[in-house]
Design a protein around this motif. Structure first.
Motif, PDB file in Angstrom:
ATOM      1  N   ASP A  49       0.833  -1.203   0.000  1.00 54.43           N
ATOM      2  CA  ASP A  49       0.000   0.000   0.000  1.00 54.43           C
ATOM      3  C   ASP A  49       0.869   1.255   0.000  1.00 54.43           C
ATOM      4  OD1 ASP A  49      -2.416   1.337  -0.029  1.00 54.43           O
ATOM      5  OD2 ASP A  49      -2.730   1.215   2.130  1.00 54.43           O
ATOM      6  N   ALA A  50       1.877   1.271   0.848  1.00 55.78           N
ATOM      7  CA  ALA A  50       2.773   2.429   0.919  1.00 55.78           C
ATOM      8  C   ALA A  50       3.559   2.598  -0.380  1.00 55.78           C
ATOM      9  CB  ALA A  50       3.728   2.274   2.101  1.00 55.78           C
ATOM     10  N   ALA A  51       4.004   1.488  -0.972  1.00 53.38           N
ATOM     11  CA  ALA A  51       4.780   1.559  -2.210  1.00 53.38           C
ATOM     12  C   ALA A  51       3.925   2.097  -3.351  1.00 53.38           C
ATOM     13  CB  ALA A  51       5.326   0.175  -2.563  1.00 53.38           C
ATOM     14  N   GLU A  52       2.673   1.675  -3.442  1.00 51.37           N
ATOM     15  CA  GLU A  52       1.812   2.181  -4.502  1.00 51.37           C
ATOM     16  C   GLU A  52       1.505   3.658  -4.302  1.00 51.37           C
ATOM     17  OE1 GLU A  52      -0.414  -1.873  -6.041  1.00 51.37           O
ATOM     18  OE2 GLU A  52      -1.619  -0.356  -4.983  1.00 51.37           O
ATOM     19  N   GLY A  53       1.318   4.063  -3.066  1.00 52.79           N
ATOM     20  CA  GLY A  53       1.103   5.481  -2.804  1.00 52.79           C
ATOM     21  C   GLY A  53       2.304   6.316  -3.218  1.00 52.79           C
ATOM     22  N   LEU A  54       3.484   5.811  -2.951  1.00 57.51           N
ATOM     23  CA  LEU A  54       4.715   6.511  -3.346  1.00 57.51           C
ATOM     24  C   LEU A  54       4.794   6.660  -4.859  1.00 57.51           C
ATOM     25  CD1 LEU A  54       7.665   7.519  -3.053  1.00 57.51           C
ATOM     26  CD2 LEU A  54       8.352   5.112  -2.951  1.00 57.51           C
ATOM     27  N   LEU A  55       4.537   5.582  -5.586  1.00 60.02           N
ATOM     28  CA  LEU A  55       4.618   5.638  -7.045  1.00 60.02           C
ATOM     29  C   LEU A  55       3.583   6.594  -7.630  1.00 60.02           C
ATOM     30  CD1 LEU A  55       5.286   1.956  -8.171  1.00 60.02           C
ATOM     31  CD2 LEU A  55       6.848   3.892  -8.238  1.00 60.02           C
ATOM     32  N   ARG A  56       2.382   6.583  -7.087  1.00 60.66           N
ATOM     33  CA  ARG A  56       1.366   7.513  -7.588  1.00 60.66           C
ATOM     34  C   ARG A  56       1.816   8.959  -7.400  1.00 60.66           C
ATOM     35  NH1 ARG A  56      -2.185   3.871  -4.756  1.00 60.66           N
ATOM     36  NH2 ARG A  56      -3.171   2.455  -6.241  1.00 60.66           N
ATOM     37  N   GLU A  57       2.426   9.219  -6.263  1.00 63.15           N
ATOM     38  CA  GLU A  57       2.897  10.568  -5.978  1.00 63.15           C
ATOM     39  C   GLU A  57       4.021  10.980  -6.924  1.00 63.15           C
ATOM     40  OE1 GLU A  57       5.375  12.821  -2.410  1.00 63.15           O
ATOM     41  OE2 GLU A  57       4.222  11.021  -1.957  1.00 63.15           O
ATOM     42  N   LEU A  78       4.903   9.618  -9.930  1.00 58.76           N
ATOM     43  CA  LEU A  78       4.645   9.515 -11.361  1.00 58.76           C
ATOM     44  C   LEU A  78       3.387  10.262 -11.805  1.00 58.76           C
ATOM     45  CD1 LEU A  78       5.423   5.710 -11.879  1.00 58.76           C
ATOM     46  CD2 LEU A  78       6.958   7.670 -12.207  1.00 58.76           C
ATOM     47  N   GLY A  79       2.518  10.594 -10.868  1.00 59.00           N
ATOM     48  CA  GLY A  79       1.298  11.294 -11.230  1.00 59.00           C
ATOM     49  C   GLY A  79       0.318  10.439 -12.008  1.00 59.00           C
ATOM     50  N   VAL A  80       0.316   9.127 -11.789  1.00 57.20           N
ATOM     51  CA  VAL A  80      -0.636   8.229 -12.443  1.00 57.20           C
ATOM     52  C   VAL A  80      -1.399   7.466 -11.367  1.00 57.20           C
ATOM     53  CG1 VAL A  80       0.745   7.985 -14.541  1.00 57.20           C
ATOM     54  CG2 VAL A  80       1.072   6.370 -12.670  1.00 57.20           C
ATOM     55  N   SER A  81      -2.624   7.097 -11.693  1.00 55.18           N
ATOM     56  CA  SER A  81      -3.467   6.445 -10.680  1.00 55.18           C
ATOM     57  C   SER A  81      -3.513   4.936 -10.842  1.00 55.18           C
ATOM     58  CB  SER A  81      -4.890   7.007 -10.747  1.00 55.18           C
ATOM     59  OG  SER A  81      -5.453   6.811 -12.031  1.00 55.18           O
ATOM     60  N   GLU A  82      -3.338   4.444 -12.065  1.00 53.50           N
ATOM     61  CA  GLU A  82      -3.518   3.016 -12.311  1.00 53.50           C
ATOM     62  C   GLU A  82      -2.167   2.333 -12.430  1.00 53.50           C
ATOM     63  OE1 GLU A  82      -6.907   0.414 -14.527  1.00 53.50           O
ATOM     64  OE2 GLU A  82      -6.116   2.144 -15.591  1.00 53.50           O
ATOM     65  N   SER A 132       3.263   4.580 -20.770  1.00 55.57           N
ATOM     66  CA  SER A 132       3.600   6.003 -20.942  1.00 55.57           C
ATOM     67  C   SER A 132       4.413   6.547 -19.778  1.00 55.57           C
ATOM     68  CB  SER A 132       2.313   6.824 -21.086  1.00 55.57           C
ATOM     69  OG  SER A 132       1.491   6.678 -19.934  1.00 55.57           O
ATOM     70  N   ALA A 133       4.369   5.854 -18.623  1.00 49.78           N
ATOM     71  CA  ALA A 133       5.098   6.322 -17.444  1.00 49.78           C
ATOM     72  C   ALA A 133       6.483   5.711 -17.331  1.00 49.78           C
ATOM     73  CB  ALA A 133       4.297   6.016 -16.178  1.00 49.78           C
ATOM     74  N   LEU A 134       6.815   4.743 -18.190  1.00 49.81           N
ATOM     75  CA  LEU A 134       8.115   4.083 -18.090  1.00 49.81           C
ATOM     76  C   LEU A 134       9.290   5.055 -18.241  1.00 49.81           C
ATOM     77  CD1 LEU A 134       7.585   0.696 -19.994  1.00 49.81           C
ATOM     78  CD2 LEU A 134       7.822   1.068 -17.542  1.00 49.81           C
ATOM     79  N   PRO A 135       9.286   5.985 -19.227  1.00 46.06           N
ATOM     80  CA  PRO A 135      10.430   6.906 -19.342  1.00 46.06           C
ATOM     81  C   PRO A 135      10.671   7.702 -18.077  1.00 46.06           C
ATOM     82  CG  PRO A 135       9.101   6.975 -21.334  1.00 46.06           C
ATOM     83  CD  PRO A 135       8.323   6.180 -20.334  1.00 46.06           C
ATOM     84  N   ARG A 136       9.587   8.146 -17.436  1.00 44.30           N
ATOM     85  CA  ARG A 136       9.724   8.910 -16.194  1.00 44.30           C
ATOM     86  C   ARG A 136      10.330   8.038 -15.094  1.00 44.30           C
ATOM     87  NH1 ARG A 136      10.468  13.136 -12.851  1.00 44.30           N
ATOM     88  NH2 ARG A 136       8.983  13.250 -11.136  1.00 44.30           N
ATOM     89  N   LEU A 137       9.909   6.785 -15.008  1.00 42.13           N
ATOM     90  CA  LEU A 137      10.356   5.916 -13.931  1.00 42.13           C
ATOM     91  C   LEU A 137      11.829   5.543 -14.054  1.00 42.13           C
ATOM     92  CD1 LEU A 137       9.609   4.399 -11.385  1.00 42.13           C
ATOM     93  CD2 LEU A 137       8.673   2.557 -12.788  1.00 42.13           C
ATOM     94  N   VAL A 138      12.337   5.489 -15.270  1.00 40.86           N
ATOM     95  CA  VAL A 138      13.737   5.089 -15.443  1.00 40.86           C
ATOM     96  C   VAL A 138      14.693   6.281 -15.431  1.00 40.86           C
ATOM     97  CG1 VAL A 138      13.150   2.979 -16.661  1.00 40.86           C
ATOM     98  CG2 VAL A 138      13.566   5.073 -17.969  1.00 40.86           C
ATOM     99  N   GLU A 139      14.159   7.501 -15.252  1.00 40.70           N
ATOM    100  CA  GLU A 139      15.062   8.636 -15.036  1.00 40.70           C
ATOM    101  C   GLU A 139      15.895   8.366 -13.788  1.00 40.70           C
ATOM    102  OE1 GLU A 139      12.791  12.183 -14.702  1.00 40.70           O
ATOM    103  OE2 GLU A 139      12.003  12.079 -16.755  1.00 40.70           O
ATOM    104  N   ARG A 191      14.356   6.800 -10.483  1.00 39.08           N
ATOM    105  CA  ARG A 191      14.670   5.377 -10.311  1.00 39.08           C
ATOM    106  C   ARG A 191      15.371   5.136  -8.984  1.00 39.08           C
ATOM    107  NH1 ARG A 191      19.070   4.176 -14.127  1.00 39.08           N
ATOM    108  NH2 ARG A 191      20.324   4.855 -12.341  1.00 39.08           N
ATOM    109  N   ASP A 192      16.356   5.972  -8.675  1.00 36.91           N
ATOM    110  CA  ASP A 192      17.120   5.796  -7.436  1.00 36.91           C
ATOM    111  C   ASP A 192      16.247   6.043  -6.212  1.00 36.91           C
ATOM    112  OD1 ASP A 192      19.306   5.214  -8.974  1.00 36.91           O
ATOM    113  OD2 ASP A 192      20.324   7.137  -8.665  1.00 36.91           O
ATOM    114  N   GLU A 193      15.361   7.047  -6.302  1.00 41.63           N
ATOM    115  CA  GLU A 193      14.502   7.342  -5.156  1.00 41.63           C
ATOM    116  C   GLU A 193      13.511   6.206  -4.913  1.00 41.63           C
ATOM    117  OE1 GLU A 193      11.503  10.782  -3.377  1.00 41.63           O
ATOM    118  OE2 GLU A 193      12.446  11.068  -5.331  1.00 41.63           O
TER     119      GLU A 193
END
Length: 281
Positions: free
Chosen positions: A199-207, A209-213, A231-238, A242-244
């Motif tokens: 639950d905490a990990a999904e909340g972090l990713l939503r925050e 990446l700005g995506v809900s699903e 569409s969110a993969l490029p942002r996540l691999v920055e 990525r490190d955070e």
């Protein structure tokens, strides 16, 4: 907005079917399916309809509050009940039929409330598209004589969303939000600690990446498999992001963090439901 004639017919059949029940209780998660059933029940049965939301460690943060908000919007009486699926070892061991034991507990609890709250028929939010999916909970529904009005009148997910939008339900476009236990790989024991971690990990990713699903799948050996929209993969691999993500997920208790290159897809853990023997970790 004007609904097409086939959907108008299904809507009218839905209302008639629920009205024939006289008085109803609804297993109400606050998602679009159960919200549509609750709205239809409110229209068809008035004050003889009541919505019940199950609360346990498997409920994601904010979902109870969301369900309460939707129930107020519909104007239906709403009751939250605590369920005790975590006291069932068959649920905790997390075999592919885990959902059966969760729904069996829920329907047991609701059956016991029939006289207190005065409803004759229990309804769920299963829709016509659920027929072809892995749904162990439907066995529990059959055993408890729970009615699935959306399924029975042929309303699939697209129909449900269109009708919910027409009825001005705020969750008409809400992404599917199954319980947190659905993120735990089959064979990995379900525990409140693992669910809290997910639950905490999904909340972090939503925050970030700005995506809900999206999903954080808790795999064996405390590995987090991240499913995000392509569409969110490029942002996540920055590098910074990525490190955070890796650092903060490790702080939550994950040993490894991996990215699923196929992206988000609902029910991906069901790819292994044909495995009959799984070691419980």
């Amino acid at each position: 907005m004007s609904l097409p004639p086939p959907l108008l017919e299904k809507r009218d059949r839905l209302l008639a079917r629920i009205a024939n029940c006289g008085s109803v209780g609804i297993a109400f998660s606050g998602g679009v399916d159960s919200s549509l059933v609750a709205k239809a029940a409110r229209i068809a049965c008035g004050d003889r309809a009541i919505a019940f939301t199950a609360v346990s460690d498997s409920l994601a943060a904010g979902e109870r509050e969301s369900a309460e908000t939707v129930a107020r919007r519909i104007g239906i009486r709403h009751v939250c009940i605590e369920t005790r699926e975590f006291q069932n070892s068959d649920y905790l061991k997390n075999a592919p039929d885990r959902c059966y034991f969760c729904k069996d507990e829920l329907y047991d609890r609701l059956d016991a409330l029939r006289e207190q709250y005065g409803f004759a028929v229990l309804l769920n939010g299963a829709n016509a598209d659920d027929r072809g999916d892995h749904r162990p909970g439907m066995r529990a529904a059959r055993e408890h004589a729970v009615d699935s009005p959306l399924l029975e009148v042929g309303l699939g997910k697209a129909d449900v969303r269109e009708l919910a939008r027409d009825w001005d339900l705020p969750v008409w476009d809400k992404p599917a939000s199954p319980c947190l236990s659905s993120r735990i790989a089959y064979g990995v024991a379900v525990t409140p600690e693992r669910l809290s971690r997910v639950d905490a990990a999904e909340g972090l990713l939503r925050e970030l990446l700005g995506v809900s699903e999206l999903r954080v799948r808790h795999e064996h050996n405390d590995l987090a498999r991240l499913e995000v929209p392509l569409s969110a993969l490029p942002r996540l691999v920055e590098e910074r992001v990525r490190d955070e993500v890796a650092r903060r997920l490790r702080a939550l208790g994950f040993r490894y963090v991996t990215l699923d290159l196929e992206g988000f897809r609902s029910g991906s853990l069901n790819a292994v439901v044909d495995l009959s023997e799984l070691r419980i970790l």
